[in-house]
Motif scaffolding. Structure first.
Motif, short mmCIF file in Angstrom:
data_model
loop_
_atom_site.label_atom_id
_atom_site.label_comp_id
_atom_site.label_asym_id
_atom_site.label_seq_id
_atom_site.Cartn_x
_atom_site.Cartn_y
_atom_site.Cartn_z
N ASP A 28 15.94 20.23 -16.74
CA ASP A 28 14.54 20.12 -16.38
C ASP A 28 14.18 21.06 -15.23
OD1 ASP A 28 14.30 18.18 -18.36
OD2 ASP A 28 14.39 16.50 -16.96
N ASP A 75 8.70 23.15 -23.51
CA ASP A 75 8.85 21.88 -24.22
C ASP A 75 9.75 20.92 -23.42
OD1 ASP A 75 7.20 22.77 -26.25
OD2 ASP A 75 8.85 23.22 -27.64
N LYS A 78 7.67 19.54 -20.60
CA LYS A 78 6.75 18.50 -21.09
C LYS A 78 7.50 17.20 -21.35
CE LYS A 78 3.24 21.44 -23.17
NZ LYS A 78 2.54 21.81 -24.42
N ARG A 79 8.69 17.29 -21.93
CA ARG A 79 9.48 16.09 -22.21
C ARG A 79 9.88 15.38 -20.91
NH1 ARG A 79 11.50 19.00 -26.67
NH2 ARG A 79 13.36 19.70 -25.56
N SER A 82 6.90 13.39 -19.95
CA SER A 82 6.69 12.31 -20.91
C SER A 82 7.70 11.19 -20.71
CB SER A 82 6.78 12.83 -22.35
OG SER A 82 5.69 13.66 -22.63
N ARG A 83 8.95 11.54 -20.45
CA ARG A 83 9.97 10.51 -20.17
C ARG A 83 9.59 9.71 -18.93
NH1 ARG A 83 13.69 14.69 -20.88
NH2 ARG A 83 14.08 14.74 -18.64
#
Length: 166
Positions: A28, A75, A78-79, A82-83
């Motif tokens: 990340d 992506d 973004k994940r 979102s997590r």
């Protein structure tokens, strides 16, 4: 019966709640740093264009040569959000984060030297041709030190994420 029903409701709510990410893992952080590099070059291109100095071809070459890697890292970023916050709030947090990245470069220099430096960085980054490790190396050489909200996980990640120690 009410206690059982209440416990079932709490359990159901916990099961559907987004997983909280207390810190950023290595992937990340790498995704944030690649996005930071892209933001820096995008803002420099716009500033230089406003000053009448054309470096858009170098920026566009960077994006074209690294399109898949940039999308993959975006992506991942973004994940991460979102997590941490769920899909809807995660998208808002992502938008806020990327806006903050771009805004950090908004007040940067726009001299011919600044524009030439950004142009050179974009050309070097273009040569990475989708290699994420190469893009991270370029980010290091450009002096990018991305701050991530919540911080990085563990002491080992700090050294890996911030690049070579001086």
């Amino acid at each position: 019966m009410r206690k059982l029903w209440g416990a079932a409701c709490v359990a159901a709510a916990l099961a559907t709640a987004p997983v909280q990410a207390a810190c950023w893992n290595t992937q990340d952080v790498a995704a944030a740093r690649v996005r930071d590099l892209q933001s820096m070059l995008m803002v420099a291109t716009l500033r230089c264009q406003a000053a009448g100095i054309a470096i858009a071809a170098d920026y566009n070459g960077f994006v074209g040569a690294n399109k898949q890697a940039l999308q993959m890292m975006n992506d991942l970023l973004k994940r991460h959000f979102s997590r941490e916050k769920g899909v809807l709030q995660g998208q808002k947090e992502y938008d806020s984060f990327t806006t903050r990245l771009a805004n950090t470069y908004g007040a940067g220099g726009t001299s011919s030297y600044d524009c030439e430096t950004s142009s050179l960085i974009a050309r070097d980054a273009r040569m990475m041709n989708g290699n994420v490790d190469g893009l991270l190396l370029i980010a290091d050489r450009a002096g990018i030190r991305t701050e991530v909200p919540g911080g990085m996980c563990g002491p080992m990640v700090l050294a890996q994420a911030s690049g070579p120690q001086e």
